[in-house]
Motif scaffolding. Structure first.
Motif, PDB file in Angstrom:
ATOM      1  N   PRO A 169     -31.058  48.616  18.406  1.00 50.98           N
ATOM      2  CA  PRO A 169     -31.613  47.780  17.348  1.00 50.98           C
ATOM      3  C   PRO A 169     -32.201  48.646  16.240  1.00 50.98           C
ATOM      4  O   PRO A 169     -32.790  49.685  16.538  1.00 50.98           O
ATOM      5  N   PRO A 170     -31.962  48.325  15.019  1.00 53.07           N
ATOM      6  CA  PRO A 170     -31.513  47.064  14.412  1.00 53.07           C
ATOM      7  C   PRO A 170     -30.018  47.002  14.125  1.00 53.07           C
ATOM      8  O   PRO A 170     -29.586  46.073  13.450  1.00 53.07           O
ATOM      9  N   THR A 171     -29.197  47.943  14.617  1.00 50.27           N
ATOM     10  CA  THR A 171     -27.767  47.888  14.317  1.00 50.27           C
ATOM     11  C   THR A 171     -26.928  48.119  15.567  1.00 50.27           C
ATOM     12  O   THR A 171     -27.364  48.745  16.536  1.00 50.27           O
ATOM     13  N   LEU A 172     -25.694  47.624  15.497  1.00 49.27           N
ATOM     14  CA  LEU A 172     -24.675  47.878  16.507  1.00 49.27           C
ATOM     15  C   LEU A 172     -23.587  48.641  15.766  1.00 49.27           C
ATOM     16  O   LEU A 172     -23.084  48.182  14.755  1.00 49.27           O
ATOM     17  N   THR A 173     -23.218  49.833  16.240  1.00 45.46           N
ATOM     18  CA  THR A 173     -22.239  50.672  15.558  1.00 45.46           C
ATOM     19  C   THR A 173     -20.901  50.593  16.280  1.00 45.46           C
ATOM     20  O   THR A 173     -20.820  50.829  17.488  1.00 45.46           O
ATOM     21  N   LEU A 174     -19.851  50.240  15.491  1.00 48.53           N
ATOM     22  CA  LEU A 174     -18.497  50.157  16.017  1.00 48.53           C
ATOM     23  C   LEU A 174     -17.620  51.178  15.311  1.00 48.53           C
ATOM     24  O   LEU A 174     -17.877  51.542  14.164  1.00 48.53           O
ATOM     25  N   ILE A 175     -16.573  51.651  15.989  1.00 48.89           N
ATOM     26  CA  ILE A 175     -15.602  52.565  15.376  1.00 48.89           C
ATOM     27  C   ILE A 175     -14.256  51.850  15.367  1.00 48.89           C
ATOM     28  O   ILE A 175     -13.774  51.404  16.413  1.00 48.89           O
ATOM     29  N   TYR A 176     -13.672  51.738  14.154  1.00 47.39           N
ATOM     30  CA  TYR A 176     -12.345  51.153  14.011  1.00 47.39           C
ATOM     31  C   TYR A 176     -11.362  52.252  14.397  1.00 47.39           C
ATOM     32  O   TYR A 176     -11.185  53.248  13.692  1.00 47.39           O
ATOM     33  N   LEU A 177     -10.715  52.104  15.553  1.00 46.95           N
ATOM     34  CA  LEU A 177      -9.922  53.170  16.144  1.00 46.95           C
ATOM     35  C   LEU A 177      -8.707  53.622  15.312  1.00 46.95           C
ATOM     36  O   LEU A 177      -8.461  54.830  15.238  1.00 46.95           O
ATOM     37  N   PRO A 178      -7.913  52.734  14.663  1.00 43.53           N
ATOM     38  CA  PRO A 178      -6.754  53.239  13.926  1.00 43.53           C
ATOM     39  C   PRO A 178      -7.119  54.195  12.790  1.00 43.53           C
ATOM     40  O   PRO A 178      -6.361  55.118  12.497  1.00 43.53           O
ATOM     41  N   LEU A 179      -8.285  54.008  12.141  1.00 43.93           N
ATOM     42  CA  LEU A 179      -8.667  54.884  11.030  1.00 43.93           C
ATOM     43  C   LEU A 179      -9.863  55.770  11.354  1.00 43.93           C
ATOM     44  O   LEU A 179     -10.280  56.577  10.524  1.00 43.93           O
ATOM     45  N   LYS A 180     -10.433  55.611  12.531  1.00 41.03           N
ATOM     46  CA  LYS A 180     -11.608  56.380  12.964  1.00 41.03           C
ATOM     47  C   LYS A 180     -12.764  56.209  11.973  1.00 41.03           C
ATOM     48  O   LYS A 180     -13.480  57.161  11.660  1.00 41.03           O
ATOM     49  N   GLN A 181     -12.967  54.975  11.494  1.00 41.96           N
ATOM     50  CA  GLN A 181     -14.058  54.686  10.560  1.00 41.96           C
ATOM     51  C   GLN A 181     -15.153  53.919  11.285  1.00 41.96           C
ATOM     52  O   GLN A 181     -14.885  53.057  12.120  1.00 41.96           O
ATOM     53  N   SER A 182     -16.379  54.259  10.940  1.00 34.14           N
ATOM     54  CA  SER A 182     -17.545  53.642  11.565  1.00 34.14           C
ATOM     55  C   SER A 182     -17.974  52.410  10.771  1.00 34.14           C
ATOM     56  O   SER A 182     -17.994  52.422   9.537  1.00 34.14           O
ATOM     57  N   GLN A 183     -18.336  51.333  11.485  1.00 35.92           N
ATOM     58  CA  GLN A 183     -18.832  50.108  10.876  1.00 35.92           C
ATOM     59  C   GLN A 183     -20.050  49.649  11.660  1.00 35.92           C
ATOM     60  O   GLN A 183     -20.161  49.922  12.861  1.00 35.92           O
ATOM     61  N   THR A 184     -20.937  48.937  10.984  1.00 38.93           N
ATOM     62  CA  THR A 184     -22.155  48.481  11.668  1.00 38.93           C
ATOM     63  C   THR A 184     -22.316  46.978  11.540  1.00 38.93           C
ATOM     64  O   THR A 184     -21.864  46.373  10.558  1.00 38.93           O
ATOM     65  N   ILE A 185     -22.979  46.405  12.538  1.00 41.45           N
ATOM     66  CA  ILE A 185     -23.338  44.983  12.531  1.00 41.45           C
ATOM     67  C   ILE A 185     -24.862  44.944  12.704  1.00 41.45           C
ATOM     68  O   ILE A 185     -25.393  45.519  13.652  1.00 41.45           O
ATOM     69  N   PRO A 186     -25.578  44.247  11.806  1.00 42.33           N
ATOM     70  CA  PRO A 186     -27.042  44.129  12.009  1.00 42.33           C
ATOM     71  C   PRO A 186     -27.343  43.192  13.176  1.00 42.33           C
ATOM     72  O   PRO A 186     -26.773  42.114  13.292  1.00 42.33           O
ATOM     73  N   ILE A 187     -28.231  43.663  14.081  1.00 45.30           N
ATOM     74  CA  ILE A 187     -28.578  42.832  15.253  1.00 45.30           C
ATOM     75  C   ILE A 187     -30.064  42.561  15.328  1.00 45.30           C
ATOM     76  O   ILE A 187     -30.530  41.942  16.293  1.00 45.30           O
ATOM     77  N   GLY A 188     -30.837  42.986  14.364  1.00 45.05           N
ATOM     78  CA  GLY A 188     -32.275  42.689  14.341  1.00 45.05           C
ATOM     79  C   GLY A 188     -33.084  43.708  15.094  1.00 45.05           C
ATOM     80  O   GLY A 188     -32.580  44.492  15.884  1.00 45.05           O
ATOM     81  N   GLU A 189     -34.379  43.688  14.858  1.00 44.50           N
ATOM     82  CA  GLU A 189     -35.317  44.607  15.490  1.00 44.50           C
ATOM     83  C   GLU A 189     -35.535  44.246  16.952  1.00 44.50           C
ATOM     84  O   GLU A 189     -35.336  43.113  17.369  1.00 44.50           O
ATOM     85  N   SER A 190     -36.017  45.215  17.732  1.00 43.18           N
ATOM     86  CA  SER A 190     -36.325  44.954  19.145  1.00 43.18           C
ATOM     87  C   SER A 190     -37.696  44.294  19.212  1.00 43.18           C
ATOM     88  O   SER A 190     -38.587  44.577  18.417  1.00 43.18           O
ATOM     89  N   PRO A 191     -37.888  43.399  20.180  1.00 39.72           N
ATOM     90  CA  PRO A 191     -39.169  42.692  20.283  1.00 39.72           C
ATOM     91  C   PRO A 191     -40.301  43.554  20.733  1.00 39.72           C
ATOM     92  O   PRO A 191     -40.262  44.513  21.350  1.00 39.72           O
TER      93      PRO A 191
END
Length: 191
Positions: A169-191
């Protein structure tokens, strides 16, 4: 032929006869007062009084003398020249051509694009964030993809094209495998 149709046909023939041969002359009831009841024009403008032709000693309506009197009092308004109403394009005003000439020649070729096309980009992340949970000291997130729900942790592969790099938290990091590019999804702060 029924009696109803015979009656309707009779009325149709009567209406056609009246339309073709009926009396079309106007009645004398209202012709004199409304036509002659116009305000008179004076040197300074229009007068507010309305004259009655019978009281003013004018001839009776429908007579030739009244028609001669009316034509003698008519004034023709001055015509405004066309150049004053519709100024020409030479007067400094831009005119719009409503019917421009058409050409069948192809348009000139577009300039060549630069030699270096932009680098490929990863598509937008197709997953929807649904929630997160701390399980055994490690964060896991819940992601939706259509009607499917994925419970993801770091190191997992999703749909064969995304790998979860980190869930912190606050992000989830994903890697798009065909291009090896990093992307993030906001998931909010930890409680």
């Amino acid at each position: 032929m029924s009696a109803r149709r015979l009656t309707l046909f009779t009325f149709l023939v009567l209406a056609a006869w009246l339309a073709l041969f009926g009396d079309k002359t106007p009645t004398d009831r209202n012709t004199g007062e409304e036509v002659a009841a116009l305000p008179a024009r004076t040197a300074g403008g229009w007068s507010g009084e309305v004259s009655n032709p019978r009281r003013a000693g004018r001839p009776p309506p429908g007579s030739r003398a009244l028609a001669d009197l009316a034509s003698a009092n008519l004034e023709v308004a001055a015509l405004i020249p066309r150049q004053q109403l519709i100024p020409a394009a030479a007067d400094g005003q831009e005119s719009r051509d409503l019917f421009p000439p058409l050409s069948w020649t192809p348009p000139p070729p577009l300039p060549e694009k630069s030699a270096n096309p932009p680098p490929p980009m990863a598509p937008p992340v197709p997953f929807v964030y649904l929630g997160k949970k701390l399980e055994g000291g490690q964060w896991e997130a819940y992601l939706g993809f259509g009607e499917q729900v994925f419970i993801v942790r770091a190191g997992m592969t999703l749909a064969g094209t995304y790998q979860v790099k980190a869930v912190s938290p606050p992000t989830l990091t994903l890697i798009y495998l065909p291009l090896k590019q990093s992307q993030t999804i906001p998931i909010g702060e930890s409680p």
